[in-house]
Design a protein around this motif. Structure first.
Motif, mmCIF file in Angstrom:
data_model
loop_
_atom_site.group_PDB
_atom_site.id
_atom_site.type_symbol
_atom_site.label_atom_id
_atom_site.label_comp_id
_atom_site.label_asym_id
_atom_site.label_seq_id
_atom_site.Cartn_x
_atom_site.Cartn_y
_atom_site.Cartn_z
ATOM 1 N N HIS A 126 0.852 -1.278 0.025
ATOM 2 C CA HIS A 126 -0.050 -0.058 0.014
ATOM 3 C C HIS A 126 0.943 1.179 -0.075
ATOM 4 O O HIS A 126 0.394 2.182 -0.759
ATOM 5 C CB HIS A 126 -0.934 -0.115 1.146
ATOM 6 N N ASP A 127 1.676 1.142 0.911
ATOM 7 C CA ASP A 127 2.621 2.520 1.057
ATOM 8 C C ASP A 127 4.067 2.088 0.729
ATOM 9 O O ASP A 127 4.534 1.276 1.497
ATOM 10 C CB ASP A 127 2.696 3.211 2.402
ATOM 11 N N VAL A 128 4.736 2.329 -0.603
ATOM 12 C CA VAL A 128 5.982 2.060 -0.729
ATOM 13 C C VAL A 128 7.020 3.528 -0.686
ATOM 14 O O VAL A 128 6.547 4.492 -1.171
ATOM 15 C CB VAL A 128 6.305 1.700 -2.111
ATOM 16 N N GLY B 176 13.981 4.519 12.644
ATOM 17 C CA GLY B 176 14.702 5.139 13.542
ATOM 18 C C GLY B 176 15.813 4.078 13.927
ATOM 19 O O GLY B 176 16.707 4.595 14.593
ATOM 20 N N GLU B 177 16.213 2.801 13.570
ATOM 21 C CA GLU B 177 17.176 2.002 13.911
ATOM 22 C C GLU B 177 18.185 1.538 12.632
ATOM 23 O O GLU B 177 19.435 1.695 12.742
ATOM 24 C CB GLU B 177 16.566 0.857 14.375
ATOM 25 N N THR B 178 17.584 1.253 11.678
ATOM 26 C CA THR B 178 18.431 0.709 10.535
ATOM 27 C C THR B 178 18.873 1.738 9.655
ATOM 28 O O THR B 178 18.173 2.597 9.300
ATOM 29 C CB THR B 178 17.365 -0.157 9.559
ATOM 30 N N VAL B 179 20.269 1.376 9.404
ATOM 31 C CA VAL B 179 20.767 2.387 8.548
ATOM 32 C C VAL B 179 20.920 1.710 7.018
ATOM 33 O O VAL B 179 21.445 0.790 6.878
ATOM 34 C CB VAL B 179 22.336 2.823 9.016
ATOM 35 N N VAL B 180 20.169 2.562 6.184
ATOM 36 C CA VAL B 180 20.059 2.153 4.950
ATOM 37 C C VAL B 180 21.193 2.232 4.167
ATOM 38 O O VAL B 180 21.406 1.619 3.165
ATOM 39 C CB VAL B 180 18.578 2.113 4.409
ATOM 40 N N ALA B 181 21.933 3.517 4.235
ATOM 41 C CA ALA B 181 23.054 4.299 3.438
ATOM 42 C C ALA B 181 23.635 5.068 4.323
ATOM 43 O O ALA B 181 23.309 5.606 5.221
ATOM 44 C CB ALA B 181 22.319 4.711 2.322
ATOM 45 N N ARG C 229 0.215 5.505 10.821
ATOM 46 C CA ARG C 229 1.500 4.889 10.446
ATOM 47 C C ARG C 229 2.304 6.015 9.329
ATOM 48 O O ARG C 229 3.298 6.132 9.448
ATOM 49 C CB ARG C 229 1.732 3.591 10.053
ATOM 50 N N ALA C 230 1.398 6.295 8.328
ATOM 51 C CA ALA C 230 1.869 7.018 7.331
ATOM 52 C C ALA C 230 2.379 8.527 7.889
ATOM 53 O O ALA C 230 3.083 9.051 7.384
ATOM 54 C CB ALA C 230 0.887 7.200 6.144
ATOM 55 N N ALA C 231 1.310 9.039 8.712
ATOM 56 C CA ALA C 231 1.771 10.190 9.300
ATOM 57 C C ALA C 231 3.216 10.144 10.100
ATOM 58 O O ALA C 231 3.741 11.290 10.076
ATOM 59 C CB ALA C 231 0.458 10.736 10.259
ATOM 60 N N GLU C 232 3.309 9.153 10.840
ATOM 61 C CA GLU C 232 4.598 9.056 11.604
ATOM 62 C C GLU C 232 5.745 9.069 10.561
ATOM 63 O O GLU C 232 6.774 9.698 10.984
ATOM 64 C CB GLU C 232 4.350 7.845 12.535
ATOM 65 N N ALA C 233 5.604 8.360 9.311
ATOM 66 C CA ALA C 233 6.652 8.221 8.507
ATOM 67 C C ALA C 233 6.835 9.675 7.947
ATOM 68 O O ALA C 233 7.896 9.841 7.719
ATOM 69 C CB ALA C 233 6.371 7.024 7.504
ATOM 70 N N ALA C 234 5.893 10.418 7.523
ATOM 71 C CA ALA C 234 5.958 11.498 6.806
ATOM 72 C C ALA C 234 6.712 12.652 8.068
ATOM 73 O O ALA C 234 7.590 13.262 7.547
ATOM 74 C CB ALA C 234 4.480 12.227 6.693
ATOM 75 N N LEU C 235 6.206 12.477 9.090
ATOM 76 C CA LEU C 235 7.149 13.472 10.177
ATOM 77 C C LEU C 235 8.352 13.018 10.209
ATOM 78 O O LEU C 235 9.568 13.761 10.482
ATOM 79 C CB LEU C 235 6.394 13.008 11.658
ATOM 80 N N ALA C 236 8.788 11.670 10.269
ATOM 81 C CA ALA C 236 10.358 11.262 10.158
ATOM 82 C C ALA C 236 10.896 11.708 9.030
ATOM 83 O O ALA C 236 12.004 12.345 9.073
ATOM 84 C CB ALA C 236 10.425 9.834 10.501
ATOM 85 N N MET C 237 10.295 11.852 7.813
ATOM 86 C CA MET C 237 11.068 12.243 6.799
ATOM 87 C C MET C 237 11.041 13.615 6.743
ATOM 88 O O MET C 237 12.340 14.175 6.438
ATOM 89 C CB MET C 237 10.030 11.870 5.571
ATOM 90 N N ALA D 30 16.184 4.179 8.237
ATOM 91 C CA ALA D 30 14.725 4.011 7.510
ATOM 92 C C ALA D 30 13.708 4.484 8.138
ATOM 93 O O ALA D 30 13.521 4.714 9.396
ATOM 94 C CB ALA D 30 14.697 2.370 7.874
ATOM 95 N N PRO D 31 12.602 4.982 7.595
ATOM 96 C CA PRO D 31 11.584 5.805 8.048
ATOM 97 C C PRO D 31 10.500 5.131 8.661
ATOM 98 O O PRO D 31 9.420 5.501 9.379
ATOM 99 C CB PRO D 31 11.128 6.602 7.069
ATOM 100 N N ILE D 32 10.347 3.534 8.435
ATOM 101 C CA ILE D 32 9.271 2.907 8.782
ATOM 102 C C ILE D 32 9.742 1.392 9.184
ATOM 103 O O ILE D 32 10.826 0.982 8.867
ATOM 104 C CB ILE D 32 8.224 2.489 7.903
ATOM 105 N N ASP D 33 8.962 0.608 9.583
ATOM 106 C CA ASP D 33 9.197 -0.863 10.001
ATOM 107 C C ASP D 33 8.669 -1.637 8.685
ATOM 108 O O ASP D 33 7.645 -1.274 8.191
ATOM 109 C CB ASP D 33 8.540 -1.259 11.091
ATOM 110 N N GLY D 34 9.502 -2.273 8.219
ATOM 111 C CA GLY D 34 9.325 -3.197 6.804
ATOM 112 C C GLY D 34 10.407 -3.809 6.231
ATOM 113 O O GLY D 34 11.381 -4.315 7.137
ATOM 114 N N VAL D 35 10.514 -3.942 4.900
ATOM 115 C CA VAL D 35 11.562 -4.733 4.456
ATOM 116 C C VAL D 35 12.044 -3.691 3.226
ATOM 117 O O VAL D 35 11.450 -3.009 2.714
ATOM 118 C CB VAL D 35 10.951 -5.911 3.942
ATOM 119 N N LEU D 36 13.305 -4.016 2.693
ATOM 120 C CA LEU D 36 13.878 -3.461 1.662
ATOM 121 C C LEU D 36 13.208 -4.100 0.348
ATOM 122 O O LEU D 36 13.350 -5.234 0.219
ATOM 123 C CB LEU D 36 15.419 -3.798 2.010
#
Length: 430
Positions: free
Chosen positions: A55-57, A82-87, A169-177, A205-211
């Protein structure tokens, strides 16, 4: 005496010849397949291919220009908000700012700070609506068993609750971004020297998920805003299918959906949205068709852990159903004089009957008038079948050989050993 014997002999010969002639020129019964008119449940569905999608990529981009270190994560790896360093990026040392550039970057930082405040306010608003929706849903759950409210009211309240959970969840991710953007704007505003170019910036990473995808992997220069990776929550799978516009108008939100041919047992869901904008698509036969995207959600508790983004599925949207209708196979129906007709077997003869039909699903048709339960019909009537012609039921083939006990592994039902917990991500089972 001899004359009598001679007359008797020729009379017998004449009788045999006449009998053979009558037998040779008498009509023969035509072998036919027969089917029976029955009462039972009937469902009419719109069937089409579909595609799964998360739903949200979230596409994570480089916050600053610099030297990108090689991305070590692989597609399918779990990431945590807030934990995983993707780059990791080593920014390029910025030149000393003049007065004009400093004012411009200060305005950008102020705009980013305002965006953070707006995103925080939006998150507070969504959380407030979510709290109200949860309170309403809990109240309706208590009232529903007693029949004080309609079942549809409870379903709408639960659907609104799930929607607001996703919106939160989308609003939390938007705030993190937005916070990341503010950090980047403030970093660009700070005076820098050649030594500051060695400070590393972690992209979190802005959300819990998978790459989902690595859009960039190798080390090298990267421009600000260049896409690096895509992440998403595999637990939020939805299905999109482009249906013909004449089929889409028969569908309504909430219609049940069956998902099949995806590599596992059938899944079930409901239509969430029919998009209002149609588009032109050329079919495999070169015909231009007007198509409409229909979005469907899986029902909770479905074993869909192996479904990912962009997988092919077959969907069947139920548009009409009844528990007790009179049906006849479509193979027995044909058009004659612009009316639907059948050949009903009566006392060994095929009798032409016109019938009135209702719904059709490609296999059976609803019979409104002209037939009764238990009537026997000719299946696939050929040109040899006419009104009042003699018919007889064709002998069925021998019994189908049963599967031997030594069944191969390929014949084992897939659901017998289906693993529904294949992701391995902790956040999916927290």
């Amino acid at each position: 005496m001899a004359l009598r014997n001679r007359i008797l002999f020729w009379a017998v010969i004449a009788l045999v010849v006449v009998s053979l002639a009558v037998w040779a020129f008498s009509p023969r019964a035509v072998d036919v397949d027969i089917v029976e008119v029955q009462r039972g449940p009937m469902t009419v569905s719109v069937e089409e291919e579909g595609e799964t999608r998360i739903h949200d990529v979230f596409e994570i981009s480089a916050p600053v220009a610099g030297q990108l270190e090689r991305i070590g994560l692989d597609a399918g790896d779990c990431v945590y908000e807030g934990e995983t360093v993707v780059a990791v990026i080593k920014p390029i040392a910025a030149p000393v700012l003049d007065s004009r550039s400093e004012k411009q970057l200060s305005a950008v930082a102020d705009a980013a700070a305002a965006a953070v405040r707006a995103a925080a306010a939006e998150l507070d608003r969504v959380r407030a609506e979510l709290s109200r929706a949860e309170t309403d849903a809990n109240r309706y759950r208590q009232l529903a068993p007693g029949g004080s409210i309609a079942r549809q009211v409870l379903e709408r309240a639960e659907a609104e609750e799930r929607t607001l959970h996703a919106a939160a969840r989308a609003a939390e991710a938007a705030l993190a971004m937005r916070r990341q953007e503010l950090a980047a704007a403030r970093a660009a505003l700070r005076p820098s020297s050649a030594s500051e170019g060695g400070e590393l910036i972690d992209v979190i990473a802005p959300i819990d998920g998978v790459l989902l995808r690595r859009l960039r992997q190798s080390e090298g220069p990267v421009a600000q805003g260049a896409p690096l990776v895509e992440v998403g929550d595999p637990d939020e799978i939805e299905i999109i299918s482009d249906l013909l516009s004449e089929d889409a108008v028969r569908i309504s939100p909430g219609d049940p959906v069956t998902i099949s041919d995806w590599g596992g047992p059938d899944l079930y869901g409901k239509v969430r949205r029919i998009e209002p904008f149609a588009f032109t698509k050329v079919s495999a036969l070169g015909i231009e068709e007007q198509r409409v995207n229909v979005v469907m959600d899986l029902s909770p508790g479905q074993p869909s852990a192996r479904l990912g983004h962009g997988y092919r599925v077959d969907v069947a949207v139920e548009v009409w159903s009844a528990d007790d209708v009179l049906t006849a196979p479509m193979t027995a129906l044909f058009k004659q004089d612009r009316a639907w007709s059948v050949y009903r077997v009566e006392r060994g003869r095929a009798r032409l009957r016109q019938v009135e039909i209702g719904h059709m699903n490609g296999q059976v048709a609803e019979i409104l008038a002209g037939l009764e339960p238990g009537d026997t019909l000719v299946e696939h009537p050929s040109s040899r079948i006419e009104d009042r012609v003699l018919v007889r039921a064709r002998q069925s083939a021998g019994p189908v050989m049963e599967e031997s006990p030594g069944m191969t592994a390929d014949a084992v039902p897939l659901s017998a050993s289906w693993d529904t917990d294949a992701s391995g991500c902790d956040f999916l089972i927290r």
